[in-house]
Design a protein around this motif. Structure first.
Motif, PDB file in Angstrom:
ATOM      1  N   ASN A  45       0.856  -1.175   0.000  1.00  0.00           N
ATOM      2  CA  ASN A  45       0.000   0.000   0.000  1.00  0.00           C
ATOM      3  C   ASN A  45       0.900   1.235   0.000  1.00  0.00           C
ATOM      4  O   ASN A  45       1.665   1.454   0.938  1.00  0.00           O
ATOM      5  N   ILE A  46       0.793   2.004  -1.064  1.00  0.00           N
ATOM      6  CA  ILE A  46       1.691   3.149  -1.268  1.00  0.00           C
ATOM      7  C   ILE A  46       0.869   4.429  -1.307  1.00  0.00           C
ATOM      8  O   ILE A  46      -0.135   4.511  -2.023  1.00  0.00           O
ATOM      9  N   ARG A  47       1.314   5.404  -0.528  1.00  0.00           N
ATOM     10  CA  ARG A  47       0.667   6.712  -0.569  1.00  0.00           C
ATOM     11  C   ARG A  47       1.596   7.708  -1.248  1.00  0.00           C
ATOM     12  O   ARG A  47       2.801   7.704  -1.013  1.00  0.00           O
ATOM     13  N   CYS A  48       1.033   8.545  -2.094  1.00  0.00           N
ATOM     14  CA  CYS A  48       1.820   9.578  -2.769  1.00  0.00           C
ATOM     15  C   CYS A  48       0.878  10.700  -3.185  1.00  0.00           C
ATOM     16  O   CYS A  48      -0.345  10.555  -3.112  1.00  0.00           O
ATOM     17  N   SER A  49       1.454  11.803  -3.609  1.00  0.00           N
ATOM     18  CA  SER A  49       0.613  12.895  -4.084  1.00  0.00           C
ATOM     19  C   SER A  49      -0.093  12.467  -5.365  1.00  0.00           C
ATOM     20  O   SER A  49       0.371  11.579  -6.091  1.00  0.00           O
ATOM     21  N   MET A  50      -1.215  13.105  -5.640  1.00  0.00           N
ATOM     22  CA  MET A  50      -1.953  12.821  -6.860  1.00  0.00           C
ATOM     23  C   MET A  50      -1.057  13.037  -8.087  1.00  0.00           C
ATOM     24  O   MET A  50      -1.065  12.244  -9.032  1.00  0.00           O
ATOM     25  N   CYS A 107      -2.756   5.048  -2.824  1.00  0.00           N
ATOM     26  CA  CYS A 107      -3.643   5.981  -2.137  1.00  0.00           C
ATOM     27  C   CYS A 107      -3.087   7.384  -2.374  1.00  0.00           C
ATOM     28  O   CYS A 107      -1.958   7.674  -1.976  1.00  0.00           O
ATOM     29  N   SER A 108      -3.849   8.230  -3.046  1.00  0.00           N
ATOM     30  CA  SER A 108      -3.323   9.552  -3.388  1.00  0.00           C
ATOM     31  C   SER A 108      -3.799  10.607  -2.399  1.00  0.00           C
ATOM     32  O   SER A 108      -4.857  10.487  -1.786  1.00  0.00           O
ATOM     33  N   THR A 109      -2.967  11.626  -2.237  1.00  0.00           N
ATOM     34  CA  THR A 109      -3.278  12.745  -1.357  1.00  0.00           C
ATOM     35  C   THR A 109      -2.775  14.013  -2.015  1.00  0.00           C
ATOM     36  O   THR A 109      -1.916  13.974  -2.892  1.00  0.00           O
ATOM     37  N   VAL A 110      -3.302  15.152  -1.605  1.00  0.00           N
ATOM     38  CA  VAL A 110      -2.853  16.426  -2.168  1.00  0.00           C
ATOM     39  C   VAL A 110      -1.737  17.008  -1.333  1.00  0.00           C
ATOM     40  O   VAL A 110      -0.688  17.404  -1.840  1.00  0.00           O
ATOM     41  N   TRP A 111      -1.918  17.012  -0.017  1.00  0.00           N
ATOM     42  CA  TRP A 111      -0.915  17.605   0.872  1.00  0.00           C
ATOM     43  C   TRP A 111      -0.279  16.514   1.717  1.00  0.00           C
ATOM     44  O   TRP A 111      -0.952  15.670   2.295  1.00  0.00           O
ATOM     45  N   ALA A 112       1.047  16.543   1.802  1.00  0.00           N
ATOM     46  CA  ALA A 112       1.784  15.531   2.555  1.00  0.00           C
ATOM     47  C   ALA A 112       1.562  15.705   4.050  1.00  0.00           C
ATOM     48  O   ALA A 112       1.429  16.808   4.560  1.00  0.00           O
ATOM     49  N   LYS A 113       1.526  14.584   4.755  1.00  0.00           N
ATOM     50  CA  LYS A 113       1.429  14.615   6.205  1.00  0.00           C
ATOM     51  C   LYS A 113       2.026  13.320   6.729  1.00  0.00           C
ATOM     52  O   LYS A 113       2.323  12.394   5.971  1.00  0.00           O
ATOM     53  N   ALA A 114       2.210  13.247   8.050  1.00  0.00           N
ATOM     54  CA  ALA A 114       2.803  12.056   8.637  1.00  0.00           C
ATOM     55  C   ALA A 114       1.905  10.844   8.397  1.00  0.00           C
ATOM     56  O   ALA A 114       0.686  10.968   8.250  1.00  0.00           O
ATOM     57  N   ILE A 115       2.520   9.667   8.348  1.00  0.00           N
ATOM     58  CA  ILE A 115       1.754   8.439   8.165  1.00  0.00           C
ATOM     59  C   ILE A 115       0.932   8.192   9.426  1.00  0.00           C
ATOM     60  O   ILE A 115       1.477   7.945  10.507  1.00  0.00           O
ATOM     61  N   ASP A 116      -0.393   8.265   9.295  1.00  0.00           N
ATOM     62  CA  ASP A 116      -1.268   8.021  10.435  1.00  0.00           C
ATOM     63  C   ASP A 116      -2.249   6.898  10.139  1.00  0.00           C
ATOM     64  O   ASP A 116      -3.273   6.757  10.782  1.00  0.00           O
ATOM     65  N   TYR A 139       2.344  12.950  -8.304  1.00  0.00           N
ATOM     66  CA  TYR A 139       3.401  11.957  -8.427  1.00  0.00           C
ATOM     67  C   TYR A 139       2.822  10.620  -8.892  1.00  0.00           C
ATOM     68  O   TYR A 139       3.397   9.933  -9.742  1.00  0.00           O
ATOM     69  N   GLY A 140       1.668  10.255  -8.343  1.00  0.00           N
ATOM     70  CA  GLY A 140       1.057   8.986  -8.726  1.00  0.00           C
ATOM     71  C   GLY A 140       0.684   8.946 -10.193  1.00  0.00           C
ATOM     72  O   GLY A 140       0.906   7.943 -10.880  1.00  0.00           O
ATOM     73  N   ALA A 141       0.119  10.052 -10.694  1.00  0.00           N
ATOM     74  CA  ALA A 141      -0.353  10.077 -12.079  1.00  0.00           C
ATOM     75  C   ALA A 141       0.766  10.313 -13.076  1.00  0.00           C
ATOM     76  O   ALA A 141       0.781   9.710 -14.157  1.00  0.00           O
ATOM     77  N   LEU A 142       1.717  11.179 -12.720  1.00  0.00           N
ATOM     78  CA  LEU A 142       2.710  11.624 -13.698  1.00  0.00           C
ATOM     79  C   LEU A 142       4.029  10.856 -13.642  1.00  0.00           C
ATOM     80  O   LEU A 142       4.746  10.794 -14.643  1.00  0.00           O
ATOM     81  N   VAL A 143       4.344  10.288 -12.482  1.00  0.00           N
ATOM     82  CA  VAL A 143       5.633   9.600 -12.340  1.00  0.00           C
ATOM     83  C   VAL A 143       5.438   8.094 -12.165  1.00  0.00           C
ATOM     84  O   VAL A 143       5.992   7.289 -12.915  1.00  0.00           O
ATOM     85  N   LEU A 144       4.632   7.700 -11.168  1.00  0.00           N
ATOM     86  CA  LEU A 144       4.467   6.272 -10.905  1.00  0.00           C
ATOM     87  C   LEU A 144       3.717   5.552 -12.024  1.00  0.00           C
ATOM     88  O   LEU A 144       4.093   4.452 -12.415  1.00  0.00           O
ATOM     89  N   ALA A 145       2.647   6.156 -12.502  1.00  0.00           N
ATOM     90  CA  ALA A 145       1.811   5.465 -13.496  1.00  0.00           C
ATOM     91  C   ALA A 145       2.607   4.976 -14.713  1.00  0.00           C
ATOM     92  O   ALA A 145       2.433   3.829 -15.137  1.00  0.00           O
ATOM     93  N   PRO A 146       3.492   5.786 -15.291  1.00  0.00           N
ATOM     94  CA  PRO A 146       4.263   5.285 -16.432  1.00  0.00           C
ATOM     95  C   PRO A 146       5.288   4.209 -16.059  1.00  0.00           C
ATOM     96  O   PRO A 146       5.667   3.397 -16.901  1.00  0.00           O
ATOM     97  N   MET A 147       5.736   4.205 -14.782  1.00  0.00           N
ATOM     98  CA  MET A 147       6.820   3.295 -14.404  1.00  0.00           C
ATOM     99  C   MET A 147       6.333   1.975 -13.816  1.00  0.00           C
ATOM    100  O   MET A 147       7.016   0.956 -13.919  1.00  0.00           O
ATOM    101  N   LEU A 148       5.159   1.971 -13.157  1.00  0.00           N
ATOM    102  CA  LEU A 148       4.726   0.789 -12.418  1.00  0.00           C
ATOM    103  C   LEU A 148       4.607  -0.481 -13.261  1.00  0.00           C
ATOM    104  O   LEU A 148       4.843  -1.572 -12.734  1.00  0.00           O
ATOM    105  N   PRO A 149       4.247  -0.398 -14.544  1.00  0.00           N
ATOM    106  CA  PRO A 149       4.232  -1.638 -15.330  1.00  0.00           C
ATOM    107  C   PRO A 149       5.577  -2.365 -15.329  1.00  0.00           C
ATOM    108  O   PRO A 149       5.626  -3.595 -15.385  1.00  0.00           O
ATOM    109  N   GLN A 150       6.681  -1.617 -15.239  1.00  0.00           N
ATOM    110  CA  GLN A 150       8.004  -2.256 -15.171  1.00  0.00           C
ATOM    111  C   GLN A 150       8.142  -3.054 -13.870  1.00  0.00           C
ATOM    112  O   GLN A 150       8.653  -4.175 -13.870  1.00  0.00           O
TER     113      GLN A 150
END
Length: 301
Positions: free
Chosen positions: A97-102, A128-137, A104-115
């Protein structure tokens, strides 16, 4: 709560017995005795006030009301099973389960994850996408890809790579500009700002000693994804992290407007949750993303 609903255990016995047309087979599936199945179905019939089965010598068959009731009961159990597997996995599943900004998830991870999936087909990924970073809770999050200065209280933090912000626009927008545009000329164009990073335009111009007027920045949006889509629509230039624009530049949807770029103090970091720092799959994912960015994995303490 609807007090007319019968207990779930009765419904499970009903659904299984109806599917098998046999109380003994249902008992085997549910790991209870045939007598228990029979008692639970008798209790369900008493609760509803109608017979659901016709008892026969070697099995049972549903009454007309039983047939009608079986359809929604079976559908409900199927939907519950699917939702549980989708959200929480099934026993023996290997998932991250990976959390990242919307962005980063769409523009960076999405093209790479198939690899990553091609090399690790046995590991399921949930983003799990988020707009503003915060501590893992959230105890369900294994890895947080967080943007910032890295000064957090988490146990394991590693920068993925140093980053730059670059101004980008569409090829058509750039062609509409006179000649090779300079950074000073760029300062006078319609520039798109990203909320939380709007100071970066000023920082870019100040970094190269260029006078600028913030009044030309006509629109502010809340994510890089939105900024890039405004840019793709030909609405001006956006200043975004290079990693966010890389795929669009490689596919020639966008171009870098000028050669100058801004070194960023903030960057994307891998932040591993305490409960996951001994997971081989977490280490495999971290190694993979750091290798793509040419960074060594430090030991998870």
């Amino acid at each position: 709560m609807n007090r007319n609903l019968p207990p779930v255990t009765w419904l499970r016995s009903f659904e299984s017995a109806a599917r098998h047309s046999n109380f003994a087979a249902a008992a085997t599936e549910l790991h209870i005795t045939p007598a228990a199945v029979s008692n639970q179905i008798r209790s369900l019939e008493s609760h509803l006030g109608f017979k659901l089965f016709i008892r026969m010598g070697r099995g049972v068959r549903l009454t007309d009301l039983g047939e009608a009731y079986m359809q929604p009961v079976s559908k409900t159990f199927a939907e519950l099973s699917s939702a549980t597997s989708t959200l929480f996995g099934t026993a023996g599943d290997r998932s991250l389960n990976i959390r990242c900004s919307m962005s980063y998830g769409a523009l960076v991870l999405a093209p790479m994850l198939p690899q990553f999936h091609a090399a690790n087909p046995d590991i399921k990924i949930q983003i799990c996408s988020t707009v503003w970073a915060k501590a893992i809770d959230d105890d369900t999050i294994d890895i947080d890809i967080r943007y910032g200065d890295g000064h957090w209280d988490d146990r394991y933090i590693q920068k993925i790579t140093s980053e730059y912000a670059i101004p980008v626009c569409t090829p058509g927008f750039k062609e509409s500009l006179p000649g090779n545009i300079s950074l000073a000329e760029l300062a006078g164009l319609n520039n798109i700002e990203v909320l939380g990073s709007q100071y970066q335009w000023s920082n870019l111009f100040d970094h190269y000693g260029v006078n600028h007027d913030s009044s030309t920045r006509w629109i502010t949006v809340d994510t890089t994804v939105v900024a890039l889509h405004y840019t793709l629509a030909g609405n001006g230039c956006a200043l975004v992290p290079e990693c966010h624009a890389r795929q669009m530049i490689d596919t020639e949807l966008l171009v870098q407007t000028v050669e100058e770029k801004l070194p960023l103090q903030s960057a994307h970091y891998l932040v591993v949750a305490r409960h996951a720092d001994n997971s081989p799959d977490v280490k495999r994912f971290c190694n993979w993303i750091l290798d793509l960015n040419k960074g060594p994995l430090q030991t998870l303490n």
